[in-house]
Enzyme design. Sequence first.
Site, short mmCIF file in Angstrom:
data_model
loop_
_atom_site.label_atom_id
_atom_site.label_comp_id
_atom_site.label_asym_id
_atom_site.label_seq_id
_atom_site.Cartn_x
_atom_site.Cartn_y
_atom_site.Cartn_z
N HIS A 215 11.59 -8.70 35.17
CA HIS A 215 12.62 -8.17 34.28
C HIS A 215 12.66 -6.64 34.36
O HIS A 215 11.64 -5.97 34.52
CB HIS A 215 12.32 -8.57 32.83
CG HIS A 215 12.57 -10.03 32.55
ND1 HIS A 215 13.82 -10.54 32.33
CD2 HIS A 215 11.71 -11.07 32.46
CE1 HIS A 215 13.73 -11.84 32.12
NE2 HIS A 215 12.46 -12.19 32.19
N ALA B 31 -10.30 -16.95 39.71
CA ALA B 31 -9.51 -17.65 38.69
C ALA B 31 -9.02 -16.68 37.63
O ALA B 31 -9.76 -15.80 37.16
CB ALA B 31 -10.34 -18.77 38.07
N LYS C 13 -9.22 -6.54 40.55
CA LYS C 13 -9.96 -5.49 41.24
C LYS C 13 -10.87 -6.14 42.27
O LYS C 13 -11.21 -7.31 42.17
CB LYS C 13 -10.81 -4.70 40.25
CG LYS C 13 -10.02 -3.97 39.18
CD LYS C 13 -10.94 -3.23 38.26
CE LYS C 13 -10.17 -2.49 37.17
NZ LYS C 13 -11.08 -1.75 36.25
#
Length: 547
Positions: A450, A498, A518
């Site tokens: 958006h 995950a 990271k």
Amino acid sequence: MSEVAQVVNEPGIAAVGDLAKGEGSVHPVISFVVIGLNEERIIEDCLRSVARCGFLGRMEIIYVDSGSTDRTLEIVKSVAGVTVIHLNDPRPNAAKGRNAGWRAAKGEYVQFFDGDMVVDTDWPGTAVKFLEERNDVSCVSGCLQEYREPGNPYSVIFDRIWRQAPGASKTLGGAFLARREALAEVGGFDENLKGQEEPDLAARILRQGGGIWSLPESMATHYSGIRTFASYWSRMVAYGVHVENARYKIRTEGGESVSLPSLRKDFLIAVIPVLLLLFAAVEKSLILSALAGALPLCFVARVAAREYRNTRVFSDSVLYAAHLFISKYGIVYGEIQTKLSRTKPRRVLRGVWRPFLKLLYHCVAKQLPSSYSDLGGRVSNALRIWICKGLFCGRCDALHIERNAHLGYWDKITIGSGSSIGENAYIDAEVSIGDDVMMGRDVVILGRNHEFSDTTLPMRFQGFGPHRPVRIGNDVWIGLRVIILPGVSVGEHSIIGAGAVVTSDVPEYAIVGGVPAKIIGWRRSSERMAFEASSLRKGNSSVHTTV
């Protein structure tokens, strides 16, 4: 005789008038016309059975070949008393062969057979006697049986298909006895039809006031040679094509068919259970699923009960009833395929096929079990991959596409070999996925976001930013609930932990995790040192660089 037909008299093959020794000028009572194409398997038995029919000196045998490339003609030469007609036509069909045969015939009566039939020796005498007694009948047929090969269910099905009720009839099959004058009166078979030429001939004979009759006596045994479902399916599709061609001729040239099946009825029988199954998958309704399964069962049970009253053989009745239902899909497919071929087929098929595949994926395949499920997992996965191969414009060599995966840009997705799309994945991007990529559940890959730069305008009115493609290299492991944002490139041999939110490129061999993601480790020390050197040159001394 047709311009494309050529009568060939070779050693061992008798000419038309030479069948009775010393009586070459005597016209035969009956002419047998046998048509064939690559019939080496059964043609000798066919012709020898005709020769034993008891009209010695008063019959002729004409074999019309449509361009056989096997040993058929060599075998025909070994049978005495046979005239061979070669169809010199690049597009031969049964109608052309039969026309060439009866137009060359000398007999008052013409008996048609196919080269894969063995004749009952008593039949011609019975049929000729019947026509001599019944001047109002132009054509007569008998009981055609299929050779019942042990362990072959298709021979049981076709044995039932060939059988007709005795008495007055409105159609004809591939084998029947006709008055030659009746054939001449209606002009013979329509050579524009590649199938259903016999029912078409029957309709024209009936309109001329002729009669058609079916006798209970055995006429011949047919050897279809169908042993696999693929052959059976091709036969049903071809039947649908032939029916539609005959129906098109009737619509364009006038007249009324008396024997063609109803496309609308076949379509409804085939499609209603499928539509119910689609709605059941969308609504997750057990009631609709049960109804979708009950309708075919009710159809089969009703037909089987009717058949059982006539045959008293339960297994044959159920088998034939199942055939009547399953065959609808092949017949309808053939008819629709033929209809589309007359209306700019490529454009029409492109316009219909892709929306159909999308509907099939979202309504059915997407809801089916995971590929690891013991209950239909492999079949479900294969169906999803097959659909994606038909929709993706790029490469699709996926190993697994799991259930409930949302795929937004069908024509901008590429998947390499051995790669997987995880369960509940949401891919709304132009994405290139390399080879051997593993993907966990609930992974999100986005190609746009958006807009929110204008603080004076509510964000919901600012629309979306530009599309930015995502690239995922070979041998990448994407963990559970990972989110990959627009424009990201994931290097080869890397791991994304995950729950990570990947906002920028991931180096090769890197292990990343966190929000935002990271670097938390490396799969290879040489890549770590190269990355650290590059970071130092850029003035960044931290190993845990945000990616």
